[in-house]
Design a protein around this motif. Structure first.
Motif, short mmCIF file in Angstrom:
data_model
loop_
_atom_site.label_atom_id
_atom_site.label_comp_id
_atom_site.label_asym_id
_atom_site.label_seq_id
_atom_site.Cartn_x
_atom_site.Cartn_y
_atom_site.Cartn_z
N ILE A 189 0.84 -1.20 0.00
CA ILE A 189 0.00 0.00 0.00
C ILE A 189 0.87 1.25 0.00
CG2 ILE A 189 -1.67 1.34 1.34
CD1 ILE A 189 -2.84 -1.34 2.31
N GLY A 190 1.97 1.21 0.77
CA GLY A 190 2.88 2.34 0.82
C GLY A 190 3.47 2.70 -0.53
N VAL A 191 3.85 1.69 -1.30
CA VAL A 191 4.41 1.95 -2.63
C VAL A 191 3.34 2.58 -3.52
CG1 VAL A 191 5.31 0.89 -4.74
CG2 VAL A 191 6.16 0.15 -2.51
N MET A 192 2.11 2.10 -3.44
CA MET A 192 1.04 2.66 -4.27
C MET A 192 0.76 4.11 -3.91
SD MET A 192 -1.80 -0.30 -5.06
CE MET A 192 -2.17 -0.77 -3.37
N VAL A 193 0.66 4.41 -2.63
CA VAL A 193 0.25 5.76 -2.23
C VAL A 193 1.39 6.77 -2.36
CG1 VAL A 193 0.76 5.64 0.26
CG2 VAL A 193 -1.17 6.99 -0.55
N TYR A 194 2.64 6.32 -2.14
CA TYR A 194 3.76 7.26 -2.18
C TYR A 194 4.39 7.39 -3.56
CZ TYR A 194 3.73 7.67 2.91
OH TYR A 194 3.38 7.94 4.22
N ARG A 223 -3.82 -9.09 -8.91
CA ARG A 223 -4.36 -7.78 -8.49
C ARG A 223 -5.72 -7.93 -7.80
NH1 ARG A 223 -7.67 -5.72 -12.82
NH2 ARG A 223 -7.62 -7.10 -14.63
N THR A 224 -6.48 -8.98 -8.16
CA THR A 224 -7.75 -9.21 -7.46
C THR A 224 -7.50 -9.65 -6.02
OG1 THR A 224 -7.86 -11.46 -8.34
CG2 THR A 224 -9.03 -9.74 -9.55
N ASP A 225 -6.41 -10.34 -5.78
CA ASP A 225 -6.03 -10.72 -4.41
C ASP A 225 -5.72 -9.47 -3.59
OD1 ASP A 225 -6.23 -13.45 -5.05
OD2 ASP A 225 -4.17 -13.51 -5.74
N VAL A 226 -5.03 -8.53 -4.22
CA VAL A 226 -4.69 -7.27 -3.56
C VAL A 226 -5.98 -6.49 -3.26
CG1 VAL A 226 -3.47 -5.08 -3.75
CG2 VAL A 226 -2.43 -7.17 -4.64
N PHE A 227 -6.89 -6.48 -4.23
CA PHE A 227 -8.17 -5.80 -4.04
C PHE A 227 -8.91 -6.37 -2.82
CE2 PHE A 227 -12.78 -5.80 -4.86
CZ PHE A 227 -13.03 -4.43 -4.93
N GLN A 228 -8.98 -7.69 -2.73
CA GLN A 228 -9.67 -8.33 -1.61
C GLN A 228 -8.95 -8.05 -0.29
OE1 GLN A 228 -9.76 -12.39 -2.96
NE2 GLN A 228 -11.37 -12.01 -4.45
N MET A 229 -7.62 -8.02 -0.33
CA MET A 229 -6.86 -7.69 0.87
C MET A 229 -7.19 -6.28 1.34
SD MET A 229 -4.04 -5.58 1.75
CE MET A 229 -2.94 -5.44 0.34
N ILE A 230 -7.23 -5.34 0.41
CA ILE A 230 -7.54 -3.95 0.76
C ILE A 230 -8.93 -3.83 1.36
CG2 ILE A 230 -8.02 -1.68 -0.24
CD1 ILE A 230 -5.63 -2.21 -2.13
N LYS A 231 -9.88 -4.54 0.79
CA LYS A 231 -11.24 -4.51 1.33
C LYS A 231 -11.27 -5.01 2.77
CE LYS A 231 -13.61 -2.85 -2.10
NZ LYS A 231 -14.28 -1.52 -1.96
N LEU A 285 -12.75 2.30 7.68
CA LEU A 285 -12.67 3.31 6.63
C LEU A 285 -13.72 3.04 5.54
CD1 LEU A 285 -8.78 3.54 6.45
CD2 LEU A 285 -10.36 5.25 7.39
N PRO A 286 -13.96 3.99 4.63
CA PRO A 286 -15.01 3.82 3.62
C PRO A 286 -14.89 2.53 2.83
CG PRO A 286 -14.21 6.07 3.61
CD PRO A 286 -13.31 5.32 4.54
N ALA A 287 -16.02 1.85 2.68
CA ALA A 287 -16.04 0.57 1.95
C ALA A 287 -15.75 0.75 0.47
CB ALA A 287 -17.40 -0.10 2.14
N SER A 288 -15.87 1.98 -0.04
CA SER A 288 -15.61 2.25 -1.45
C SER A 288 -14.12 2.27 -1.79
CB SER A 288 -16.23 3.59 -1.86
OG SER A 288 -15.72 4.64 -1.04
N THR A 289 -13.27 2.21 -0.77
CA THR A 289 -11.82 2.22 -0.99
C THR A 289 -11.40 1.01 -1.83
OG1 THR A 289 -11.50 3.29 1.16
CG2 THR A 289 -9.57 2.28 0.14
N CYS A 290 -10.56 1.27 -2.83
CA CYS A 290 -10.09 0.20 -3.71
C CYS A 290 -8.61 0.42 -4.03
CB CYS A 290 -10.91 0.16 -5.00
SG CYS A 290 -10.82 1.69 -5.96
N CYS A 291 -8.06 -0.41 -4.90
CA CYS A 291 -6.64 -0.29 -5.24
C CYS A 291 -6.31 1.09 -5.80
CB CYS A 291 -6.25 -1.36 -6.26
SG CYS A 291 -6.50 -3.07 -5.71
#
Length: 333
Positions: free
Chosen positions: A172-177, A258-266, A274-280
């Motif tokens: 998540i850090g790599v994605m956001v930063y 990437r779907t595994d990452v999506f499910q992990m984030i959820k 946090l908001p359920a609408s959050t996604c990758c």
């Protein structure tokens, strides 16, 4: 009738002579009846469109789904390949149940396929070339965005005593930063996190074969170093950087999808409240918005994100949302 083509199986044909015939038979089974009835050259060209022409697996899957639905529609109306005309393509797009972007994507897939058939001398002309798609212009992205403190709340909520928590925080850090797409992040090898002089960098392999390099943020470096130390894979430069977690809760050897990452984030977002609408894609938009809120320019954000146009970058900019909300309160009645 072919209701849906499994595009995930549209891999590049093997060169093994033993398997070639069986592989060809498998691919032919995925060809729509409308195409097969037009003869072997049409069927071969159809297969080549996906296996040789489209390199990106996500695009391949989306386009396969789009043309599959189109030819199913043609089959239901007993329309042969050589009978497809501009008016018919326009009728299909008009009745397409999807949103305007979905209709535009469907038309693009159909148009590209017919172009490929024309170049291969299967058809004399492209019946979709003159068809216009629906107008769709947006100046505001729809991706859910977290506030800076919400993103911090999510990162701090991860259990860094486990390898799964360390991996997820680093990912998540790599994605956001770095404003990176999830597919580019999960596609990284250990060697794509590298030192150049005194700075550490990320190397992302983007769509269309483009390589994009970005300086690593100090927080992302902290998260990645902790993850690599715990995983013990820092010297395996040609192996996946981010790896799937096994059932024994240890680090595996394969990349997560990437779907595994999506499910992990959820899961992580739900636990953090946090908001359920959050996604990758939320983290790309969040990073860009926070960057601009802190004085960064759209041009620099575009450069970090690897966008071709600043207009694309502006879709992720939500800095004006709070201004708009405050302004409406001026309507005092």
């Amino acid at each position: 009738m072919m209701d849906h083509m499994d595009a995930s199986n549209l891999k590049h044909p093997t060169t093994d002579l033993v398997d070639r015939q069986s592989h060809k038979a498998l691919l032919l089974g995925m060809v729509p009846i409308t195409i097969r009835q037009a003869g072997e050259p049409a069927a071969r060209r159809f297969i080549e469109f996906f296996t040789a022409n489209i390199r990106n697996p996500n695009t391949r899957q989306a386009y396969a789904r789009a043309v599959s639905h189109f030819f199913s529609w043609c089959e239901q109306r007993s329309i042969a390949l050589y009978e497809v005309e501009p008016m018919l393509v326009a009728s299909y797009i008009e009745q397409h149940p999807g949103s305007a972007p979905s209709k535009k994507q469907a038309l693009a897939a159909i148009r590209m396929l017919f172009d490929w058939l024309v170049v291969g001398q299967v058809l004399p002309m492209n019946p979709a070339s003159s068809v216009r798609g629906p107008k769709y212009v947006t100046k505001h992205g729809k991706t859910s965005v977290l506030e800076g403190d919400q993103a911090r709340q999510l990162l701090d909520s991860l259990d860094t005593h486990s390898i799964a928590g360390l991996r997820d925080r680093a990912l998540i850090g790599v994605m956001v930063y770095s404003f990176a797409r999830v597919s580019a992040v999960v596609g990284m090898n250990v060697g794509d996190y590298y030192q150049n002089g005194k700075r550490w960098w990320f190397r992302f392999h983007e769509k269309g074969g483009k390589v994009h390099e970005v300086p690593a943020h100090s927080r992302a470096i902290e998260y990645l170093d902790a993850y690599l130390a715990a995983a013990g894979i820092g010297d395996q430069t040609h192996s996946p950087l981010f790896r799937a977690i096994t059932r024994q809760r240890t680090i595996g050897t394969t990349r997560p999808h990437r779907t595994d990452v999506f499910q992990m984030i959820k899961r992580r977002v739900k636990r953090a409240g946090l908001p359920a609408s959050t996604c990758c894609h939320t983290f790309r938009a969040t990073g860009i918005t926070v960057f601009l809120q802190n004085g960064g320019t759209v041009e620099k954000a575009q450069q970090i994100a690897g966008h071709e146009s600043p207009r694309t970058t502006k879709l992720y900019d939500r800095t004006h949302d709070t201004i708009a909300f405050g302004e409406v309160e001026r309507i005092v009645i």
